[in-house]
Design an enzyme around this catalytic site. Structure first.
Site, PDB file in Angstrom:
ATOM      1  N   CYS A   2       0.839  -1.193   0.000  1.00  0.00           N
ATOM      2  CA  CYS A   2       0.000   0.000   0.000  1.00  0.00           C
ATOM      3  C   CYS A   2       0.882   1.256   0.000  1.00  0.00           C
ATOM      4  O   CYS A   2       2.002   1.238   0.477  1.00  0.00           O
ATOM      5  CB  CYS A   2      -0.919   0.082   1.207  1.00  0.00           C
ATOM      6  SG  CYS A   2      -1.933  -1.349   1.490  1.00  0.00           S
ATOM      7  N   ARG A  27       3.700  -0.171  -5.037  1.00  0.00           N
ATOM      8  CA  ARG A  27       3.541  -0.680  -3.672  1.00  0.00           C
ATOM      9  C   ARG A  27       2.246  -1.462  -3.490  1.00  0.00           C
ATOM     10  O   ARG A  27       2.053  -2.144  -2.483  1.00  0.00           O
ATOM     11  CB  ARG A  27       3.534   0.490  -2.704  1.00  0.00           C
ATOM     12  CG  ARG A  27       4.845   1.181  -2.663  1.00  0.00           C
ATOM     13  CD  ARG A  27       5.282   1.234  -1.264  1.00  0.00           C
ATOM     14  NE  ARG A  27       6.677   1.508  -1.163  1.00  0.00           N
ATOM     15  CZ  ARG A  27       7.413   1.124  -0.145  1.00  0.00           C
ATOM     16  NH1 ARG A  27       6.875   0.423   0.815  1.00  0.00           N
ATOM     17  NH2 ARG A  27       8.666   1.429  -0.074  1.00  0.00           N
ATOM     18  N   TRP A  74      -3.038  -2.572  -1.344  1.00  0.00           N
ATOM     19  CA  TRP A  74      -2.744  -4.002  -1.557  1.00  0.00           C
ATOM     20  C   TRP A  74      -3.534  -4.715  -0.465  1.00  0.00           C
ATOM     21  O   TRP A  74      -3.219  -4.585   0.729  1.00  0.00           O
ATOM     22  CB  TRP A  74      -1.243  -4.257  -1.416  1.00  0.00           C
ATOM     23  CG  TRP A  74      -0.832  -5.658  -1.711  1.00  0.00           C
ATOM     24  CD1 TRP A  74      -0.502  -6.173  -2.931  1.00  0.00           C
ATOM     25  CD2 TRP A  74      -0.690  -6.744  -0.783  1.00  0.00           C
ATOM     26  NE1 TRP A  74      -0.177  -7.507  -2.812  1.00  0.00           N
ATOM     27  CE2 TRP A  74      -0.282  -7.881  -1.507  1.00  0.00           C
ATOM     28  CE3 TRP A  74      -0.875  -6.874   0.596  1.00  0.00           C
ATOM     29  CZ2 TRP A  74      -0.050  -9.118  -0.904  1.00  0.00           C
ATOM     30  CZ3 TRP A  74      -0.647  -8.108   1.202  1.00  0.00           C
ATOM     31  CH2 TRP A  74      -0.238  -9.213   0.439  1.00  0.00           C
ATOM     32  N   ASN A 100      -1.638   1.902   6.223  1.00  0.00           N
ATOM     33  CA  ASN A 100      -0.839   0.743   5.793  1.00  0.00           C
ATOM     34  C   ASN A 100      -0.570  -0.086   7.033  1.00  0.00           C
ATOM     35  O   ASN A 100      -0.257   0.465   8.079  1.00  0.00           O
ATOM     36  CB  ASN A 100       0.528   1.178   5.253  1.00  0.00           C
ATOM     37  CG  ASN A 100       0.430   1.881   3.934  1.00  0.00           C
ATOM     38  OD1 ASN A 100      -0.634   1.948   3.342  1.00  0.00           O
ATOM     39  ND2 ASN A 100       1.542   2.420   3.480  1.00  0.00           N
ATOM     40  N   GLY A 101      -0.649  -1.404   6.910  1.00  0.00           N
ATOM     41  CA  GLY A 101      -0.370  -2.255   8.060  1.00  0.00           C
ATOM     42  C   GLY A 101      -1.579  -3.104   8.408  1.00  0.00           C
ATOM     43  O   GLY A 101      -2.526  -3.217   7.620  1.00  0.00           O
ATOM     44  N   GLU A 490      16.540 -17.945  -8.476  1.00  0.00           N
ATOM     45  CA  GLU A 490      16.140 -16.578  -8.840  1.00  0.00           C
ATOM     46  C   GLU A 490      15.452 -16.564 -10.211  1.00  0.00           C
ATOM     47  O   GLU A 490      14.451 -15.868 -10.409  1.00  0.00           O
ATOM     48  CB  GLU A 490      17.377 -15.665  -8.825  1.00  0.00           C
ATOM     49  CG  GLU A 490      17.147 -14.231  -9.280  1.00  0.00           C
ATOM     50  CD  GLU A 490      16.200 -13.431  -8.403  1.00  0.00           C
ATOM     51  OE1 GLU A 490      15.756 -13.925  -7.345  1.00  0.00           O
ATOM     52  OE2 GLU A 490      15.867 -12.299  -8.807  1.00  0.00           O
ATOM     53  N   LYS A 494      11.709 -15.254 -10.798  1.00  0.00           N
ATOM     54  CA  LYS A 494      11.378 -14.172 -11.739  1.00  0.00           C
ATOM     55  C   LYS A 494      10.270 -14.615 -12.688  1.00  0.00           C
ATOM     56  O   LYS A 494       9.315 -13.886 -12.917  1.00  0.00           O
ATOM     57  CB  LYS A 494      12.603 -13.758 -12.576  1.00  0.00           C
ATOM     58  CG  LYS A 494      13.683 -12.986 -11.879  1.00  0.00           C
ATOM     59  CD  LYS A 494      13.362 -11.531 -11.599  1.00  0.00           C
ATOM     60  CE  LYS A 494      12.748 -11.358 -10.231  1.00  0.00           C
ATOM     61  NZ  LYS A 494      13.606 -11.095  -9.123  1.00  0.00           N
ATOM     62  N   GLU A 497       6.926 -14.865 -10.844  1.00  0.00           N
ATOM     63  CA  GLU A 497       6.400 -13.567 -10.427  1.00  0.00           C
ATOM     64  C   GLU A 497       5.715 -12.811 -11.545  1.00  0.00           C
ATOM     65  O   GLU A 497       4.647 -12.263 -11.362  1.00  0.00           O
ATOM     66  CB  GLU A 497       7.561 -12.670  -9.968  1.00  0.00           C
ATOM     67  CG  GLU A 497       7.956 -12.787  -8.547  1.00  0.00           C
ATOM     68  CD  GLU A 497       8.976 -11.712  -8.194  1.00  0.00           C
ATOM     69  OE1 GLU A 497      10.042 -11.669  -8.828  1.00  0.00           O
ATOM     70  OE2 GLU A 497       8.700 -10.929  -7.287  1.00  0.00           O
ATOM     71  N   HIS A 513      16.656 -36.870  -8.585  1.00  0.00           N
ATOM     72  CA  HIS A 513      16.052 -37.428  -7.367  1.00  0.00           C
ATOM     73  C   HIS A 513      14.565 -37.085  -7.260  1.00  0.00           C
ATOM     74  O   HIS A 513      14.011 -37.136  -6.163  1.00  0.00           O
ATOM     75  CB  HIS A 513      16.803 -36.929  -6.134  1.00  0.00           C
ATOM     76  CG  HIS A 513      18.226 -37.392  -6.099  1.00  0.00           C
ATOM     77  ND1 HIS A 513      18.581 -38.692  -5.833  1.00  0.00           N
ATOM     78  CD2 HIS A 513      19.387 -36.729  -6.361  1.00  0.00           C
ATOM     79  CE1 HIS A 513      19.905 -38.814  -5.890  1.00  0.00           C
ATOM     80  NE2 HIS A 513      20.415 -37.635  -6.225  1.00  0.00           N
ATOM     81  N   LYS A 612       5.632  -4.297  -4.182  1.00  0.00           N
ATOM     82  CA  LYS A 612       7.088  -4.163  -4.170  1.00  0.00           C
ATOM     83  C   LYS A 612       7.693  -4.457  -2.807  1.00  0.00           C
ATOM     84  O   LYS A 612       8.693  -5.128  -2.686  1.00  0.00           O
ATOM     85  CB  LYS A 612       7.461  -2.747  -4.622  1.00  0.00           C
ATOM     86  CG  LYS A 612       8.961  -2.469  -4.663  1.00  0.00           C
ATOM     87  CD  LYS A 612       9.631  -3.278  -5.728  1.00  0.00           C
ATOM     88  CE  LYS A 612      11.130  -3.053  -5.791  1.00  0.00           C
ATOM     89  NZ  LYS A 612      11.804  -4.148  -6.503  1.00  0.00           N
TER      90      LYS A 612
HETATM   91  C1  AGP Z   1      11.695  -9.917  -5.865  1.00  0.00           C
HETATM   92  O1  AGP Z   1      11.542  -9.969  -7.247  1.00  0.00           O
HETATM   93  C2  AGP Z   1      10.518  -9.882  -5.064  1.00  0.00           C
HETATM   94  N1  AGP Z   1       9.464  -9.131  -5.544  1.00  0.00           N
HETATM   95  C3  AGP Z   1      10.605 -10.138  -3.592  1.00  0.00           C
HETATM   96  O2  AGP Z   1      10.940 -11.479  -3.453  1.00  0.00           O
HETATM   97  C4  AGP Z   1      11.580  -9.281  -2.763  1.00  0.00           C
HETATM   98  O3  AGP Z   1      12.881  -9.582  -3.099  1.00  0.00           O
HETATM   99  C5  AGP Z   1      11.326  -9.534  -1.261  1.00  0.00           C
HETATM  100  O4  AGP Z   1      10.022  -9.186  -0.953  1.00  0.00           O
HETATM  101  C6  AGP Z   1      12.303  -8.806  -0.368  1.00  0.00           C
HETATM  102  O5  AGP Z   1      12.229  -7.419  -0.555  1.00  0.00           O
HETATM  103  P1  AGP Z   1      13.333  -6.445   0.021  1.00  0.00           P
HETATM  104  O6  AGP Z   1      14.611  -6.777  -0.658  1.00  0.00           O
HETATM  105  O7  AGP Z   1      12.852  -5.075  -0.288  1.00  0.00           O
HETATM  106  O8  AGP Z   1      13.435  -6.705   1.499  1.00  0.00           O
END
Ligand code: AGP
Length: 617
Positions: A2, A27, A74, A100-101, A490, A494, A497, A513, A612
């Site tokens: 948010c 966000r 969010w 937010n929260g 990673e 990606k 996501e 395995h 984010k």
């Molecule tokens: C990465 O592509 C992500 N969207 C997510 O995994 C991110 O890396 C994670 O939420 C940690 O965020 P930060 O590095 O801002 O703490």
């Protein structure tokens, strides 16, 4: 998650807030809304959808007020509906609030407020805050010795709240005022020219001011047109510290790129240069990290490093583990921040903690940092956002200087974390047994990385063509070994996501395995091919896939020669020092995911269900 933007000044608040919300949209982007004070009342506009939908709706209203609050959501509690969008109004219309929260005791507060005649229009936890402030406002005397009535009503409300919040509040009975407070959710005050802004992220402020005050947990700010005061919940005055934001506005803009993710992938050479600038020792054999505030003698005492993080940052920790253990021969433990905080792990006496976070606001990582400090450990941060909560609470750290990362999928922040990890491995290795000559070779290898990254990016058109051919598949495996295993993870993250394709990362030899059962003509494998002793082993894993009719995309250093016909697609990366290999191998997996997502018409910068920075548990 948010985003919040609030404004008190002389301009039209709605225009300024919508501009700020657009910068914060990464966000959270389920719904958006704003409230402005005008004509003695509150005007609220909110809608499901993006900030653009809010802007369209707001354009049809006469929003001339010069004080306001706004939000991009969010969802946590309550579905994505207009009613659940922020701002929320108290049922007596005396308070508007964005939040937010998560308010953990909202059920108990709601029960209490229902007995006092307050009604609820949404399914959110937030609405109890608006009503509880209204309840206290109604009881609060005009001239309380405790200070301004509006501020007091918010303060007394927060004394009853369990959970996390960053809030901004308006009341029509208190025109040209705004009260904001934080606990566990970032909030920043922007001090402009005859105007004040409040926001959950500096990127929403930088176009109007570079002077900011980072609120700390438990602090409230009371803004009027004439100034602001900073207090704690128990009424102590605080002298504000005004910091300068160093980001330029255009750094957080798209320019000619179609997506922030692509822009940030291409910004990696620069981000890598920034991460290493001024950080190699004068003799060219080691690195320097002044921000750690530790001497070589302190490092001699350390018998274990513990790295914690979430998501992509956790993958960077795995690379750090490999490099530190390989070069410095010091044991490293890597933990998910969200697990570490609850599993009460037995720890060595002389452990040094590191948390890794691009945003510096991820709640699980912050909680892990606090837990480590509570147990008496020193905790360092590798962090991109200057002045973020994690950066401020850590005992020392290393700033990434990668510039603002707006794309939800982390790219340049990750490779910058990898570079910093490899420099840190060198730093401690040189305090132990790595020779001067090996140190010089290591440094020379890292200095070449930005240029090699530029060369790796030249493969983008070729990777795009491959992506177009492979975008139709719904399952992928990413396979790598040792320092390339985290890059396999990673790559899979990606792809998941941003293109919603099922993908798994595995150590290449583990594939037989279990995951090998997935292999068919419908499940391509992306292989991260190393040089050296494991090359032949990885080739054997590729043969096993080929024997089962699996398609193979190989990402391999220029100089390796794969057996004829083994890989269906080959993406080369420049030869480099071993410590730089994970960085260069990352670039093709980022581009592959990006182009596949674009081919599938996915919203790359705003993938579904994500935000984010994850500031709720
Ligand atoms: C990465 O592509 C992500 N969207 C997510 O995994 C991110 O890396 C994670 O939420 C940690 O965020 P930060 O590095 O801002 O703490």
């Amino acid at each position: 998650m948010c985003g919040i933007v609030g404004y008190v000044g002389r301009q039209r608040a709605a225009t300024i807030m919508i501009e700020g919300l657009k910068r914060l949209e990464y966000r959270g982007y389920d719904s958006a809304g704003l409230a402005v004070l005008q004509n003695g009342g509150l005007t609220v506009v909110k809608t499901v959808g993006r900030v653009a939908a809010l802007a369209k709706l707001a354009a049809g209203k006469k929003l001339s007020g010069t004080s306001g609050i706004s939000h991009t959501r969010w969802a946590t509690h309550g579905g994505v509906t207009d009613a659940n969008a922020h701002p929320h109004l108290s049922s007596d219309g005396q308070v508007a609030l964005v939040h937010n929260g998560v308010i953990e005791n909202y059920v108990a507060i709601k029960k209490f407020l229902l007995t006092k005649g307050y009604n609820f229009a949404s399914e959110t936890d937030t609405e109890v805050l608006a009503n509880l402030i209204a309840y206290h406002l109604a009881k609060e005397p005009e001239n309380s010795p405790e200070g301004p009535r509006f501020l007091n009503a918010v303060r007394k409300t927060l004394l009853h709240v369990e959970g996390t919040y960053g809030i901004a509040v308006l009341s029509p009975a208190h025109p040209d005022q705004l009260v904001a407070a934080r606990k566990g959710s970032p909030l920043i005050l922007g001090v402009g020219d005859q105007e004040y802004l409040i926001a959950s992220d500096v990127s929403a402020l930088v176009s109007r001011t570079q002077n900011v005050v980072y609120l700390k947990d438990g602090e409230l700010v009371h803004i009027t047109t004439g100034g602001f005061t900073l207090n704690t919940l128990d009424l102590a005055d605080i002298s504000p510290v005004i910091d300068k934001v160093t980001w330029a506005v255009d750094e957080a803009e798209l320019g000619d790129y179609p997506h922030f993710m692509l822009k940030e992938i291409f910004e990696q050479p620069q981000a890598l240069e920034n991460a290493m600038r001024g950080r190699f020792s004068a003799d060219g054999s080691s690195a320097n990290f002044g921000g750690l505030n530790l001497t070589a003698a302190d490092f001699r005492q350390i018998d274990r490093f513990v790295f914690t993080s979430c998501g992509t940052g956790w993958h960077a920790c795995l690379v750090a583990e490999h490099l530190i253990e390989r070069y410095a021969r010091i044991p490293v433990e890597v933990d998910y921040a969200s697990e570490f905080r609850y599993r009460n792990a037995p720890l060595d006496r002389n452990a040094l903690f590191f948390v890794v976070s691009q945003s510096g606001e991820t709640i699980d990582t912050l909680a892990a940092l606090r837990e480590a400090k509570r147990k008496g450990y020193k905790c360092m941060a590798i962090c991109n956002v200057v002045g973020s909560t994690i950066a401020r609470e850590a005992d020392g750290g290393i700033y990434q200087h990668a510039g603002p990362e707006i794309g939800v999928a982390s790219t340049k922040a990750f490779t910058s974390q990898l570079l910093i990890s490899s420099m840190f491995a060198l730093y401690v290795a040189r305090m132990r047994d790595l020779s001067f000559a090996d140190g010089v070779e290591y440094v020379a290898g890292l200095r070449r990385v930005p240029d090699l990254a530029r060369r790796a990016l030249e493969q983008a058109p070729h990777i795009r063509e491959i992506a177009l051919r492979y975008a139709r598949f719904n399952d992928f495996l990413f396979l790598g070994r040792l320092s390339l295993f985290p890059i396999a993870l990673e790559g899979a993250l990606k792809l998941k996501e941003i293109s919603y394709i099922h993908a798994e990362g595995y150590p290449a030899a583990e594939m037989k395995h279990g995951p090998i059962a997935l292999i068919s003509e419908q499940c391509p494998s992306v292989f991260l091919v190393p040089k050296g002793e494991l090359f032949n082993k990885v080739v054997s894993s590729m043969q096993e896939i080929k024997a089962r009719k699996g398609l193979i995309i190989a990402i391999a250093p220029d100089s390796v020669e794969l057996p004829e016909g083994l890989a269906d697609e080959l993406i080369t990366i420049p030869d480099c020092h071993e410590a730089a290999l994970p960085i260069l191998a990352t670039i093709p997996v980022q581009l592959l995911s990006y182009y596949i997502a674009v081919a599938r018409k996915c919203d790359v910068d705003k993938p579904r269900n994500l935000a984010k920075s994850v500031t709720v548990e």
